[in-house]
Motif scaffolding. Structure first.
Motif, PDB file in Angstrom:
ATOM      1  N   GLU A   1    -114.268-108.641  13.277  1.00 54.89           N
ATOM      2  CA  GLU A   1    -112.960-108.423  13.901  1.00 54.89           C
ATOM      3  C   GLU A   1    -112.494-106.989  13.688  1.00 54.89           C
ATOM      4  O   GLU A   1    -111.947-106.356  14.607  1.00 54.89           O
ATOM      5  CB  GLU A   1    -111.954-109.407  13.318  1.00 54.89           C
ATOM      6  CG  GLU A   1    -110.560-109.275  13.919  1.00 54.89           C
ATOM      7  CD  GLU A   1    -109.578-110.245  13.291  1.00 54.89           C
ATOM      8  OE1 GLU A   1    -108.430-110.314  13.761  1.00 54.89           O
ATOM      9  OE2 GLU A   1    -109.970-110.928  12.304  1.00 54.89           O
TER      10      GLU A   1
ATOM     11  N   CYS B   1    -114.421-104.712  16.028  1.00 54.61           N
ATOM     12  CA  CYS B   1    -113.959-104.858  17.415  1.00 54.61           C
ATOM     13  C   CYS B   1    -112.642-104.131  17.639  1.00 54.61           C
ATOM     14  O   CYS B   1    -112.413-103.573  18.722  1.00 54.61           O
ATOM     15  CB  CYS B   1    -113.799-106.339  17.751  1.00 54.61           C
ATOM     16  SG  CYS B   1    -115.369-107.228  17.886  1.00 54.61           S
TER      17      CYS B   1
ATOM     18  N   PRO C   1    -112.613-100.842  20.723  1.00 51.10           N
ATOM     19  CA  PRO C   1    -112.216-101.824  21.744  1.00 51.10           C
ATOM     20  C   PRO C   1    -112.872-101.584  23.095  1.00 51.10           C
ATOM     21  O   PRO C   1    -112.822-102.453  23.961  1.00 51.10           O
ATOM     22  CB  PRO C   1    -110.695-101.630  21.822  1.00 51.10           C
ATOM     23  CG  PRO C   1    -110.482-100.197  21.410  1.00 51.10           C
ATOM     24  CD  PRO C   1    -111.513 -99.920  20.365  1.00 51.10           C
TER      25      PRO C   1
ATOM     26  N   VAL D   1    -122.625-106.246  23.318  1.00 51.07           N
ATOM     27  CA  VAL D   1    -122.588-106.882  22.005  1.00 51.07           C
ATOM     28  C   VAL D   1    -123.814-107.782  21.884  1.00 51.07           C
ATOM     29  O   VAL D   1    -124.128-108.545  22.806  1.00 51.07           O
ATOM     30  CB  VAL D   1    -121.298-107.707  21.802  1.00 51.07           C
ATOM     31  CG1 VAL D   1    -121.375-108.512  20.514  1.00 51.07           C
ATOM     32  CG2 VAL D   1    -120.090-106.784  21.756  1.00 51.07           C
TER      33      VAL D   1
ATOM     34  N   ALA E   1    -115.157-111.529  20.034  1.00 54.48           N
ATOM     35  CA  ALA E   1    -115.590-110.482  20.958  1.00 54.48           C
ATOM     36  C   ALA E   1    -114.943-110.652  22.323  1.00 54.48           C
ATOM     37  O   ALA E   1    -114.507-109.675  22.954  1.00 54.48           O
ATOM     38  CB  ALA E   1    -117.116-110.504  21.081  1.00 54.48           C
TER      39      ALA E   1
ATOM     40  N   SER F   1    -111.219-109.613  22.038  1.00 50.76           N
ATOM     41  CA  SER F   1    -110.915-108.236  21.638  1.00 50.76           C
ATOM     42  C   SER F   1    -111.511-107.191  22.573  1.00 50.76           C
ATOM     43  O   SER F   1    -110.935-106.121  22.751  1.00 50.76           O
ATOM     44  CB  SER F   1    -111.424-107.972  20.212  1.00 50.76           C
ATOM     45  OG  SER F   1    -110.855-108.874  19.297  1.00 50.76           O
ATOM     46  N   LEU F   2    -112.653-107.466  23.144  1.00 51.46           N
ATOM     47  CA  LEU F   2    -113.372-106.459  23.942  1.00 51.46           C
ATOM     48  C   LEU F   2    -113.192-106.787  25.418  1.00 51.46           C
ATOM     49  O   LEU F   2    -113.939-107.584  26.006  1.00 51.46           O
ATOM     50  CB  LEU F   2    -114.862-106.438  23.557  1.00 51.46           C
ATOM     51  CG  LEU F   2    -115.160-106.233  22.067  1.00 51.46           C
ATOM     52  CD1 LEU F   2    -116.653-106.311  21.815  1.00 51.46           C
ATOM     53  CD2 LEU F   2    -114.600-104.906  21.576  1.00 51.46           C
TER      54      LEU F   2
END
Length: 908
Positions: A243, A246, A250, A255, A270, A273-274
């Motif tokens: 976390e 990430c 950002p 991944v 993921a 956040s991404l």
């Protein structure tokens, strides 16, 4: 004296310093100076001053002066607080040097830097996914302690011999350490652009190592351009660590968390956040249904790869609904039922997955791989494939339930299907199946494929690649495909007949088809044909205008008719190389070709007659053709030919304008030989006992350039044949060993330039036979004379050695009539003797060797008297002698006037 220090900041000081520096970075560092550095310089006390505008101060880094003595002197000690590795400041952390105009002199060479959120060195290295020194399996408590720790931490500086540690609470004042550190001074001044370019070539592990060097490198290595791809494959990373990373990056687009624990938790973080995630790779874990439902929130996702995982709880359907996905791979996964609805999907692989049913709603799908999905039923495959009308490539190998009905449905629905792999599908026969747009068809180990299936394959007029390996029931193939380029037929046990017609055919692989008897190929593009070990092949018909190489090794059933296939007037006008090794059924070989340059008939033991009319033939191999009786090579382009391995050869005719070497050694029954080789320089006719004078005379006329002639054991050659040697003005080497000659006068009269004469075991020669050599001066250029195992008397040998001073090599091995080697002969005049090598091996009657200095054998370098068992006395005076062998004689008297190294060896 210089004292070097490493500045160490805790987390709060770093954040405060970053807040002060960042606004000036945003203004591109054109004007002003760093207030934070000035504040720190004030806190040092005692009037120290940091970062003056003096360029010298800039080069020396951040310095302050410590008063060494209060009352005694004004001497001071400079302390360097530079944060870089060397004496110069790095381009991103040095205090800006202002000129008279107040402008940063170095700012024009730097691009505006895009900073990451990670400025703290420890936290940055802790978050790097590929950092080797920080294991990802830290427990939460330890990670929390390190993450929230503040205060001092150690900065490391290494060289090959030492490790220095410094922190903000204490500093060692060891002078030796200062000297060693001073040697580590490295001058660096790299701009941010240059660092960015250099770091672009580093992987994540090396980026983490570079971050330890200095602040500039730490910031440069943390640039988001280098962290677009976050890979944690087989890494033990905790959800808290993942976390944190990430949040730091950002904008990552790729991944990979294959093999990481708790992949479901990680991938959910993921996705949340991404927001720019485009490529996602998962594997070796369990993914819940919520993951597939959350995929719709990842709007930028283009590719999804899931391997060796359990999808869902094993009983419910797994939905994959996404509007942007273009590539999906679900390989070796356990799932009961899967439903894919992706309007933009182009490629889908479900290879080796255990689902029993698959529902596809992918109108743009063009590549589908369901290989080794053993649980997929025939109806499920039919439903899934027919729902993709634009399908171009389909791999359903090892799907044992597939039937011809499914293939017929696919052929009617998928009109653009170009590639089909139906290998290991035992239930298909292709009856009534029409796939006109196919270009690649693979049918390995399909038990239902028979000769009747060729009608369906012939309908695919666009076919380019066809593979039929291990089709055990296939007996014949008759195909006329205008675009076929490659075909494979391997391990087809019942395959008998092959007929192909394709003008663009490039490659044919036929191997281990023991029943194959007939091959008929028509192609304008085929250049190489390899048909090795086809034991039953009897008929070969080729119409290949570009064919250049053919290999038919171990085709034991081929008959003499094969010669017509490769001769002129037939249909292989470009053939250059032909290999027929071990074709034992061939008996009479006849080739007439203007293109053939290489022919191999090794191991063809049945051949008795060979006729070659190949003017450009350069190489021919006849090893093992020991039954050859008749050979006619006229004309050929051979430069050399060895027929010595043909002991039954009795008739020979050769016309080779470029031949220089001919070996007939061992052709004991050769009686008729016509050799027309005007460039021939070497002829070896050893043991050709039937070769007569007329044949030798004709050869000397047609081959006037012969330089070396070997007639060893040619017992039928007499004086008439030797007289013809006058036609060989370049003859320099003649071997008449093991013959019954008694008169050498024809040789003395005809060979005026002879240099080498070998007369081994010529028992008919007497002293008078060699008298012209030492009396009349015959053969004045003779240098090497071999009289081994002859019957010459002692007196003749002594006269020969005394008078023939031009000889350099003399061999008298096995001469039983020699009693002593006494060269103390007296002569009226001193001769310059050129003898270099004398061999008297195995002369049992020699008892004494006497070579005085008055004999003038100044050039003698080798004397071999081995196996002369009765040798008792040796008296040798030769200053240049290098080799002397007297073993195993037991000398009673020896007197040697030899070089020191020879005497030393004899004593040993």
């Amino acid at each position: 004296m210089k004292i070097w220090c490493c500045l160490c900041f805790d987390e709060e000081e770093e954040e405060e310093e970053y807040k002060k520096i960042e606004p000036m970075r945003e203004r591109e560092a054109i004007l002003g100076n760093l207030d934070c550095d000035q504040d720190e310089s004030k806190e040092t006390g005692n009037g120290e001053r940091l970062g003056s505008g003096n360029p010298r101060d800039e080069d020396d880094g951040i310095k302050f002066r410590l008063q060494v003595g209060e009352d005694t002197s004004n001497s001071t000690t400079e302390v360097n607080l530079n944060l870089s590795l060397g004496g110069e400041s790095s381009s991103s952390t040095a205090v800006p040097v202002l000129g008279r105009d107040g402008v940063d002199r170095d700012s024009h060479s730097k691009r505006p830097k895009v900073h990451s959120l990670a400025l703290d060195c420890e936290n940055f290295l802790l978050s790097v996914p590929f950092q080797e020194s920080m294991p990802f399996n830290l427990n939460e408590k330890e990670y929390e302690r390190r993450h929230n720790s503040s205060g001092h931490y150690e900065c490391l500086a290494r060289d090959d011999n030492s490790l220095f540690k410094a922190n903000s609470s204490r500093m060692e004042e060891d002078e030796n350490v200062a000297l060693e550190t001073e040697d580590l001074e490295i001058r660096m001044d790299l701009t941010d652009d240059l660092l960015h370019m250099v770091f672009s070539f580093l992987d994540h592990i090396n980026l983490c190592r570079a971050a330890k060097v200095c602040r500039q490198w730490r910031l440069a290595s943390a640039h988001e351009d280098f962290w677009r791809f976050l890979s944690f494959e087989n890494r033990n990373i905790s959800p808290r660590q993942f976390e944190d990373i990430c949040h730091r990056y950002p904008n990552a687009t790729q991944v990979n968390i294959t093999g990481s624990p708790a992949i479901h938790t990680l991938v959910m973080q993921a996705i949340s956040s991404l927001r720019n995630l485009e490529f996602l790779t998962l594997g070796k874990g369990q993914l819940g249904e919520t993951f597939f439902q959350a995929l719709t929130d990842c709007t930028m996702l283009r590719s999804l790869v899931v391997t060796e995982s359990i999808l869902g709880n094993g009983i419910q359907e797994i939905p994959i609904y996404h509007d942007s996905l273009q590539h999906i791979q679900i390989v070796k996964c356990r799932v009961v039922r899967i439903s894919v609805r992706c309007p933009q999907l182009q490629t889908l692989s479900l290879k080796r997955s255990s689902m029993a049913h698959a529902v596809l709603n992918c109108p743009l799908l063009h590549d589908l791989d369901i290989a080794s999905c053993h649980k997929l039923l025939d109806a499920a495959i039919r439903s899934a494939v027919t729902s993709c009308p634009l399908l171009e490539s389909l791999d359903m190998s090892n799907c044992s339930c597939v039937s011809d009905e499914t293939l017929r449905e696919i052929s009617s629905t998928c009109g653009n299907l170009h590639i089909l792999n139906a290998s290991y599908c035992p239930n298909i026969s292709l009856e009534s199946v029409r796939l006109p747009m196919l270009t690649v068809l693979k049918l390995h180990s399909c038990e239902g494929i028979t000769s009747a299936s060729m009608a369906a394959i012939a309908y695919s007029y666009m076919l380019e690649v066809l593979e039929l390996d291990n089709c055990s029931l296939l007996t014949s193939v008759f195909l006329d495909l205008p675009r076929l380029q490659n075909i494979r037929l391997v391990h087809c046990r019942k395959f008998v007949d092959l007929s192909l017609r394709s003008l663009v055919l490039l490659s044919i692989k036929v191997s281990n088809c023991p029943s194959l008897q007939r091959i008929n190929i028509v192609s304008n593009s085929l250049q190489k044909l390899v048909l090795q070990k086809q034991e039953s092949l009897t008929c070969l018909e080729l119409q290949c205008q570009s064919l250049q190489e053919v290999d038919l090794t171990d085709c034991e059933s081929l008959t003499n008719s094969i010669c017509e296939v490769f001769s002129d007037g037939n249909r292989c006008p470009m053939l250059k190389s032909l290999i027929l090794d071990n074709c034992e059924s061939l008996t009479a070989v006849e080739f007439c070709s203007n293109s053939l340059t290489s022919l191999s008939l090794a191991g063809c033991r049945g051949i008795t007659s060979l006729e070659l009319s190949c003017p450009y033939l350069e190489q021919v191999s006849l090893d093992g053709c020991d039954h050859l009786e008749r050979a006619i090579c006229s004309p050929v382009g051979l430069r050399s030919l060895n027929l010595g391995i043909c002991p039954k050869l009795n008739t020979l005719k050769i016309e080779a304008p470029t031949m220089v070497l001919l070996e007939l050694k061992g052709c004991g029954v050769l009686s008729e030989a016509s050799i027309n080789c005007p460039m021939l320089t070497s002829l070896d006719a050893s043991f050709c006992s039937q070769l007569k004078d007329d044949c030798l005379s004709a050869t000397t006329v047609s081959c006037p350039l012969i330089e070396s002639l070997i007639l060893m054991s040619c017992t039928s050659v007499g004086s008439d044949g030797l007289i013809s040697l006058r036609c060989l003005p370049n003859l320099t080497s003649l071997d008449l060993s093991y013959t019954f000659l008694t008169n050498l006068q024809p040789v003395f009269d005809s060979c005026m330039h002879l240099k080498v004469l070998k007369l081994q075991a010529c028992k008919g020669l007497t002293g008078s036979s060699l008298a012209p050599l030492y009396k009349d001066g015959a053969l004045p250029t003779l240098q090497e004379l071999d009289l081994s195992y002859g019957s010459l008397c002692q007196a003749s040998i002594e006269k020969l050695l005394a008078c023939c001073t031009h000889l350099t090599h003399v061999s008298l091995n096995g001469c039983v009539n020699m009693h002593d080697l006494n060269w103390s002969f007296s002569v009226d005049r001193v001769y310059q003797r050129f003898l270099q090598n004398l061999n008297c091996v195995g002369c049992p009657n020699i008892k004494k060797v006497l070579i005085p200095s008055t004999a003038y054998f100044l050039s003698l370098s080798s004397l071999n008297m081995s196996l002369s068992t009765n040798l008792k006395e040796v008296d040798v005076a030769c200053s240049n002698l290098c080799f002397l062998n007297l073993s195993p004689a037991i000398l009673v008297k020896q007197q040697l006037n030899l070089p020191y190294h020879i005497v030393k060896c004899l004593r040993r």
